[in-house]
Design an enzyme around this catalytic site. Structure first.
Site, PDB file in Angstrom:
ATOM      1  N   ARG A 154       2.661   6.212  -9.292  1.00 22.57           N
ATOM      2  CA  ARG A 154       2.397   7.004  -7.695  1.00 22.57           C
ATOM      3  C   ARG A 154       1.825   7.934  -7.938  1.00 22.57           C
ATOM      4  O   ARG A 154       1.762   8.876  -9.186  1.00 22.57           O
ATOM      5  CB  ARG A 154       3.633   7.327  -7.245  1.00 22.57           C
ATOM      6  CG  ARG A 154       4.346   6.255  -6.381  1.00 22.57           C
ATOM      7  CD  ARG A 154       3.526   5.974  -4.831  1.00 22.57           C
ATOM      8  NE  ARG A 154       4.231   4.767  -4.188  1.00 22.57           N
ATOM      9  CZ  ARG A 154       3.942   3.453  -4.510  1.00 22.57           C
ATOM     10  NH1 ARG A 154       3.423   2.933  -5.465  1.00 22.57           N
ATOM     11  NH2 ARG A 154       4.716   2.710  -3.851  1.00 22.57           N
ATOM     12  N   GLU A 211      -3.859  10.608  -2.147  1.00 21.86           N
ATOM     13  CA  GLU A 211      -4.643   9.172  -1.849  1.00 21.86           C
ATOM     14  C   GLU A 211      -4.786   9.003  -0.447  1.00 21.86           C
ATOM     15  O   GLU A 211      -3.716   9.133   0.217  1.00 21.86           O
ATOM     16  CB  GLU A 211      -4.330   8.203  -2.902  1.00 21.86           C
ATOM     17  CG  GLU A 211      -2.901   7.536  -2.539  1.00 21.86           C
ATOM     18  CD  GLU A 211      -2.624   6.595  -3.567  1.00 21.86           C
ATOM     19  OE1 GLU A 211      -2.690   6.607  -4.915  1.00 21.86           O
ATOM     20  OE2 GLU A 211      -2.171   5.572  -3.129  1.00 21.86           O
ATOM     21  N   HIS A 229      -5.601   1.987  -6.046  1.00 23.63           N
ATOM     22  CA  HIS A 229      -4.406   1.430  -5.757  1.00 23.63           C
ATOM     23  C   HIS A 229      -4.287  -0.075  -5.476  1.00 23.63           C
ATOM     24  O   HIS A 229      -3.982  -0.356  -4.435  1.00 23.63           O
ATOM     25  CB  HIS A 229      -3.784   2.244  -4.582  1.00 23.63           C
ATOM     26  CG  HIS A 229      -2.223   2.206  -4.583  1.00 23.63           C
ATOM     27  ND1 HIS A 229      -1.350   3.345  -4.366  1.00 23.63           N
ATOM     28  CD2 HIS A 229      -1.376   1.438  -4.935  1.00 23.63           C
ATOM     29  CE1 HIS A 229      -0.223   2.996  -4.263  1.00 23.63           C
ATOM     30  NE2 HIS A 229      -0.053   1.757  -4.783  1.00 23.63           N
TER      31      HIS A 229
HETATM   32  C1  GLV Z   1       2.745  -0.449  -4.792  1.00 23.95           C
HETATM   33  O1  GLV Z   1       2.290   0.521  -5.185  1.00 23.95           O
HETATM   34  C2  GLV Z   1       4.151  -0.810  -4.571  1.00 23.95           C
HETATM   35  O2  GLV Z   1       4.756   0.023  -4.726  1.00 23.95           O
HETATM   36  O3  GLV Z   1       4.238  -2.116  -4.468  1.00 23.95           O
END
Ligand code: GLV
Length: 327
Positions: free
Chosen positions: A240, A269, A287
């Site tokens: 993250r 982000e 991401h």
């Molecule tokens: C993506 O970042 C998730 O947490 O599934």
């Protein structure tokens, strides 16, 4: 009896929205507008449930503005967009989408590690810019994956998947750090050795971050931790934004205090720290670690199944909290 009212807060696969319509009165954000917290709260004022992604914050203020809301189904395994304590106190059920994305995300973590260590995007930019006029012996020489030491911080399901890929596929020596140590069986399966965080940072050739974001994991990697790493080491963050201090990382990359980084997640982000956009030794992706069509479908279907099971009275399939009483 009227159907429960559900908001699908971001665009998802239309056929999965249709499946939800068989059970619920659905408002869907088909234009995929990014609503402000106030706009989201206004839409949730008359809703019983919501399907969220990581971009909707569910906190005490929103719960107060949405008095009928009983369940929030996140289409992600991470749920740091949920204030879980506030949800539990308000009697609101939260769910996430674990397991269905584990292998896809571990594949991506490994791909980002390979691209970073072997300087794939940096060399591609050079080629596309027409700068490749002759081959040279040290051109884009990177670091080896096979036989090197892989350090994994956060040894949940995805971390274990990356460990197995490294140990079994590439003959890497795997060390890991985690809040709690794995069982002896899991350590043997992953061929992974538990070490302290500082030791991991000192000995690893490649460090991969897969730790969930909590206030305690904020800036797990900052200037002090980067200073412990080998100057030849690489760092990969698929966890993250906020796990890494992006400003400190940009300095370390520019000054070559570490060799390279691969980042799929960013503080703030979709904004990216401007200094990360100007250093060459970083691979940047938006991401997408769980982004394959089958896996994104499985995530959306699991979020939908959580809503259906909750309102059927069967209980959520993959809960993230256990409110003593539900709204
Ligand atoms: C993506 O970042 C998730 O947490 O599934």
């Amino acid at each position: 009896m009227s159907k429960p009212r559900i908001l699908v807060a971001r665009a998802i696969f239309p056929d999965i929205v249709d499946r939800l319509r068989e059970h619920f009165d659905v408002e869907a954000n088909t234009d995929d507008v990014i609503w402000t917290p106030q706009e989201l709260a206004a839409r949730l004022a008359d809703k019983d449930g919501v399907l969220t992604t990581g971009s909707q914050r569910i906190d005490a203020a929103l719960l107060a503005a949405a008095p009928r809301l009983k369940v929030c189904a996140n289409m992600a395994v991470g749920y740091n967009n949920f204030d879980v304590d506030a949800m539990t106190a308000a009697g609101v059920q939260g769910t996430n989408t674990p397991d269905v994305l584990t292998e896809t995300t571990a594949d991506f973590g490994f791909a980002l590690l390979m691209a970073t260590a072997r300087r794939m995007t940096e060399s591609e930019h050079y080629l596309r810019a027409g700068k490749w006029t002759k081959w040279s012996y040290d051109m884009f020489a990177g670091s080896d994956i096979h036989g090197s030491t892989l350090g994994i911080i956060g040894m949940g399901r995805i971390g274990q998947g990356i460990a197995k890929r490294g140990a079994h596929g590439f003959g890497m020596k795997v060390v890991y750090h985690n809040r709690s140590r794995l069982s002896a069986e899991l350590e043997a399966e992953c061929k992974a050795t538990y070490v302290g965080k500082d030791e991991l940072l000192r000995i690893a050739d490649h460090v991969v971050l897969v730790v969930p974001y909590t206030p305690a994991s904020h800036h797990t990697i900052g200037a002090a931790e980067l200073a412990l790493m080998k100057p030849t080491a690489t760092l990969v963050n698929i966890a993250r934004g906020g796990i890494v201090d992006d400003a400190a990382l940009a300095v370390a990359l520019r000054e070559r205090r570490i060799a390279a980084a691969g980042l799929d997640v960013f503080e703030g982000e979709p904004s990216v720290h401007p200094d990360l956009l100007t250093v060459p030794n970083v691979v940047l992706t938006p991401h997408i670690a769980s982004a394959t069509v089958p896996t994104r479908r499985a995530m959306a279907n699991l979020a939908a199944d959580n809503l259906i099971a909750f309102f059927d009275g069967r209980g959520p399939l993959t809960p993230v909290n256990q409110p003593a009483t539900l709204r």
